[in-house]
Design an enzyme around this catalytic site. Sequence first.
Site, PDB file in Angstrom:
ATOM      1  N   TYR A  84      26.673 -47.403 -72.441  1.00 38.43           N
ATOM      2  CA  TYR A  84      27.988 -47.363 -71.781  1.00 38.43           C
ATOM      3  C   TYR A  84      28.267 -46.048 -71.054  1.00 38.43           C
ATOM      4  O   TYR A  84      29.328 -45.867 -70.469  1.00 38.43           O
ATOM      5  CB  TYR A  84      29.121 -47.668 -72.773  1.00 38.43           C
ATOM      6  N   GLY A  99      14.581 -52.873 -78.186  1.00 42.09           N
ATOM      7  CA  GLY A  99      15.167 -51.913 -79.119  1.00 42.09           C
ATOM      8  C   GLY A  99      15.118 -52.440 -80.542  1.00 42.09           C
ATOM      9  O   GLY A  99      15.126 -53.671 -80.763  1.00 42.09           O
ATOM     10  N   ALA A 100      15.021 -51.511 -81.487  1.00 32.62           N
ATOM     11  CA  ALA A 100      15.023 -51.910 -82.904  1.00 32.62           C
ATOM     12  C   ALA A 100      15.779 -50.870 -83.724  1.00 32.62           C
ATOM     13  O   ALA A 100      15.535 -50.716 -84.921  1.00 32.62           O
ATOM     14  CB  ALA A 100      13.584 -52.075 -83.399  1.00 32.62           C
ATOM     15  N   GLY A 101      16.684 -50.152 -83.068  1.00 26.98           N
ATOM     16  CA  GLY A 101      17.495 -49.151 -83.764  1.00 26.98           C
ATOM     17  C   GLY A 101      18.749 -49.801 -84.344  1.00 26.98           C
ATOM     18  O   GLY A 101      18.815 -51.023 -84.509  1.00 26.98           O
ATOM     19  N   GLY A 102      19.748 -48.971 -84.637  1.00 24.20           N
ATOM     20  CA  GLY A 102      20.956 -49.453 -85.305  1.00 24.20           C
ATOM     21  C   GLY A 102      21.685 -50.533 -84.521  1.00 24.20           C
ATOM     22  O   GLY A 102      22.047 -51.577 -85.075  1.00 24.20           O
ATOM     23  N   ALA A 103      21.903 -50.305 -83.239  1.00 28.34           N
ATOM     24  CA  ALA A 103      22.658 -51.273 -82.444  1.00 28.34           C
ATOM     25  C   ALA A 103      21.851 -52.563 -82.264  1.00 28.34           C
ATOM     26  O   ALA A 103      22.394 -53.670 -82.361  1.00 28.34           O
ATOM     27  CB  ALA A 103      23.000 -50.662 -81.086  1.00 28.34           C
ATOM     28  N   ASP A 111      29.738 -54.645 -84.769  1.00 27.61           N
ATOM     29  CA  ASP A 111      28.852 -54.330 -83.625  1.00 27.61           C
ATOM     30  C   ASP A 111      28.243 -55.608 -83.026  1.00 27.61           C
ATOM     31  O   ASP A 111      28.259 -55.808 -81.813  1.00 27.61           O
ATOM     32  CB  ASP A 111      27.720 -53.388 -84.051  1.00 27.61           C
ATOM     33  N   LYS A 129      26.670 -45.027 -91.227  1.00 28.13           N
ATOM     34  CA  LYS A 129      26.863 -46.486 -91.284  1.00 28.13           C
ATOM     35  C   LYS A 129      26.201 -47.163 -92.493  1.00 28.13           C
ATOM     36  O   LYS A 129      26.665 -48.209 -92.938  1.00 28.13           O
ATOM     37  CB  LYS A 129      26.336 -47.137 -89.993  1.00 28.13           C
TER      38      LYS A 129
HETATM   39  P1  NAP Z   1      18.994 -45.626 -82.380  1.00 25.10           P
HETATM   40  O1  NAP Z   1      19.228 -46.267 -83.699  1.00 25.10           O
HETATM   41  O2  NAP Z   1      18.601 -44.191 -82.316  1.00 25.10           O
HETATM   42  O3  NAP Z   1      17.854 -46.506 -81.622  1.00 25.10           O
HETATM   43  C1  NAP Z   1      17.361 -46.098 -80.360  1.00 25.10           C
HETATM   44  C2  NAP Z   1      16.463 -47.202 -79.787  1.00 25.10           C
HETATM   45  O4  NAP Z   1      16.084 -46.812 -78.454  1.00 25.10           O
HETATM   46  C3  NAP Z   1      15.146 -47.397 -80.559  1.00 25.10           C
HETATM   47  O5  NAP Z   1      14.757 -48.731 -80.458  1.00 25.10           O
HETATM   48  C4  NAP Z   1      14.186 -46.468 -79.767  1.00 25.10           C
HETATM   49  O6  NAP Z   1      12.830 -46.845 -79.893  1.00 25.10           O
HETATM   50  C5  NAP Z   1      14.662 -46.730 -78.354  1.00 25.10           C
HETATM   51  N1  NAP Z   1      14.344 -45.642 -77.428  1.00 25.10           N
HETATM   52  C6  NAP Z   1      15.000 -44.458 -77.293  1.00 25.10           C
HETATM   53  N2  NAP Z   1      14.425 -43.722 -76.311  1.00 25.10           N
HETATM   54  C7  NAP Z   1      13.399 -44.467 -75.823  1.00 25.10           C
HETATM   55  C8  NAP Z   1      12.437 -44.263 -74.796  1.00 25.10           C
HETATM   56  N3  NAP Z   1      12.421 -43.141 -74.077  1.00 25.10           N
HETATM   57  N4  NAP Z   1      11.539 -45.235 -74.555  1.00 25.10           N
HETATM   58  C9  NAP Z   1      11.543 -46.385 -75.279  1.00 25.10           C
HETATM   59  N5  NAP Z   1      12.439 -46.647 -76.267  1.00 25.10           N
HETATM   60  C10 NAP Z   1      13.353 -45.688 -76.532  1.00 25.10           C
HETATM   61  O7  NAP Z   1      20.279 -45.754 -81.443  1.00 25.10           O
HETATM   62  P2  NAP Z   1      21.411 -46.898 -81.433  1.00 25.10           P
HETATM   63  O8  NAP Z   1      22.536 -46.488 -82.276  1.00 25.10           O
HETATM   64  O9  NAP Z   1      20.755 -48.202 -81.684  1.00 25.10           O
HETATM   65  O10 NAP Z   1      21.915 -46.775 -79.900  1.00 25.10           O
HETATM   66  C11 NAP Z   1      21.114 -47.195 -78.803  1.00 25.10           C
HETATM   67  C12 NAP Z   1      21.947 -47.144 -77.512  1.00 25.10           C
HETATM   68  O11 NAP Z   1      23.008 -48.079 -77.611  1.00 25.10           O
HETATM   69  C13 NAP Z   1      22.620 -45.803 -77.215  1.00 25.10           C
HETATM   70  O12 NAP Z   1      22.602 -45.596 -75.824  1.00 25.10           O
HETATM   71  C14 NAP Z   1      24.059 -46.006 -77.683  1.00 25.10           C
HETATM   72  O13 NAP Z   1      24.982 -45.191 -76.990  1.00 25.10           O
HETATM   73  C15 NAP Z   1      24.247 -47.462 -77.324  1.00 25.10           C
HETATM   74  N6  NAP Z   1      25.271 -48.148 -78.150  1.00 25.10           N
HETATM   75  C16 NAP Z   1      26.227 -48.852 -77.481  1.00 25.10           C
HETATM   76  C17 NAP Z   1      27.197 -49.519 -78.204  1.00 25.10           C
HETATM   77  C18 NAP Z   1      28.276 -50.269 -77.468  1.00 25.10           C
HETATM   78  O14 NAP Z   1      29.272 -50.643 -78.093  1.00 25.10           O
HETATM   79  N7  NAP Z   1      28.099 -50.526 -76.197  1.00 25.10           N
HETATM   80  C19 NAP Z   1      27.188 -49.487 -79.620  1.00 25.10           C
HETATM   81  C20 NAP Z   1      26.167 -48.784 -80.268  1.00 25.10           C
HETATM   82  C21 NAP Z   1      25.212 -48.111 -79.501  1.00 25.10           C
HETATM   83  P3  NAP Z   1      11.934 -46.271 -81.114  1.00 25.10           P
HETATM   84  O15 NAP Z   1      12.259 -47.128 -82.304  1.00 25.10           O
HETATM   85  O16 NAP Z   1      10.552 -46.432 -80.642  1.00 25.10           O
HETATM   86  O17 NAP Z   1      12.349 -44.839 -81.305  1.00 25.10           O
END
Ligand code: NAP
Length: 255
Positions: A196, A99-103, A75, A39
């Site tokens: 999801y 959360g502070a990841g990509g989404a 997104d 991305k």
């Molecule tokens: P990502 O960039 O890897 O970010 C993951 C986030 O989750 C970070 O903030 C991480 O915290 C936190 N995290 C993961 N495991 C944890 C735990 N055990 N305890 C506390 N915090 C935890 O992932 P992403 O792309 O943002 O995706 C996140 C979720 O959203 C996934 O489930 C994905 O399937 C979903 N998603 C849904 C859509 C949709 O359209 N509905 C779109 C995109 C993503 P740290 O920073 O501390 O690691």
Amino acid sequence: MSVDAVYLAMDVEPRMLAQAVRGFRALNILGFNVTIPHKIKIMKYLDSLDRTATTIGAVNTVVNRDGRLFGYNTDGTGALEALRKSGLDPKGKRIVLIGAGGAARAIAFTLAEIAQRMVIVNRTISKARMLAREVQKTTQSPVIYRGLNSSILKDELLTSDLLVNATSIGMNPRVSETPIDTSLLRTDLDVFDIVYSPVETTLLKETMKVGAKSVNGLTMLVNQGAQSFELWTGLKAPTFTMTAALNNALKVSSR
Ligand code: NAP
């Protein structure tokens, strides 16, 4: 819809991204979605980026217009549309975003613009700090950051209207986990869980039990996809059909 097109999934190795984009240009395809881990890297291979994609710093949709590749990010706007269509307009709301990841990043920039205030909570506090600073600078909206712990969440949720889980907590296979202690849920705290798989997370089940409004991740997934479809075709996306297809696909994949 009589659109003469197919939508295919392709697994592109990170080292082959430039060649893949050259191939797409050569084949003159209508457009493509981009997902993890491409991305951010994709941006340098495109001819133009829209304002939202530039602000978020990531692209999930590319449109080919007469050989020029335009990058977008649906997104955040997909999340916003999911909330609005479910009767949960975040305008003027006090939001806790976990959360502070990509989404989370895409959602933070989009919702902060219209929220009354936003608190970004994350396990790794340095990431929450970085994101909160960037969002506040760009949107000029009040954004603060906190670490993920139960007493902080208790305080912040007491004065909030909307909780957004943008972490992977509760995702298959660890479906019993929740990002907050569910005793903190209440009738007037709306909850949006972007996970999801499963569609109905434990967090959402508990939200429904206390009688609060909730939105699931499938609604966001459909809406971000619908916006990509509209960018490529100029046609209104069949979100009802898309939701049914996704529900079926998720049922098959969880079997
Ligand atoms: P990502 O960039 O890897 O970010 C993951 C986030 O989750 C970070 O903030 C991480 O915290 C936190 N995290 C993961 N495991 C944890 C735990 N055990 N305890 C506390 N915090 C935890 O992932 P992403 O792309 O943002 O995706 C996140 C979720 O959203 C996934 O489930 C994905 O399937 C979903 N998603 C849904 C859509 C949709 O359209 N509905 C779109 C995109 C993503 P740290 O920073 O501390 O690691």
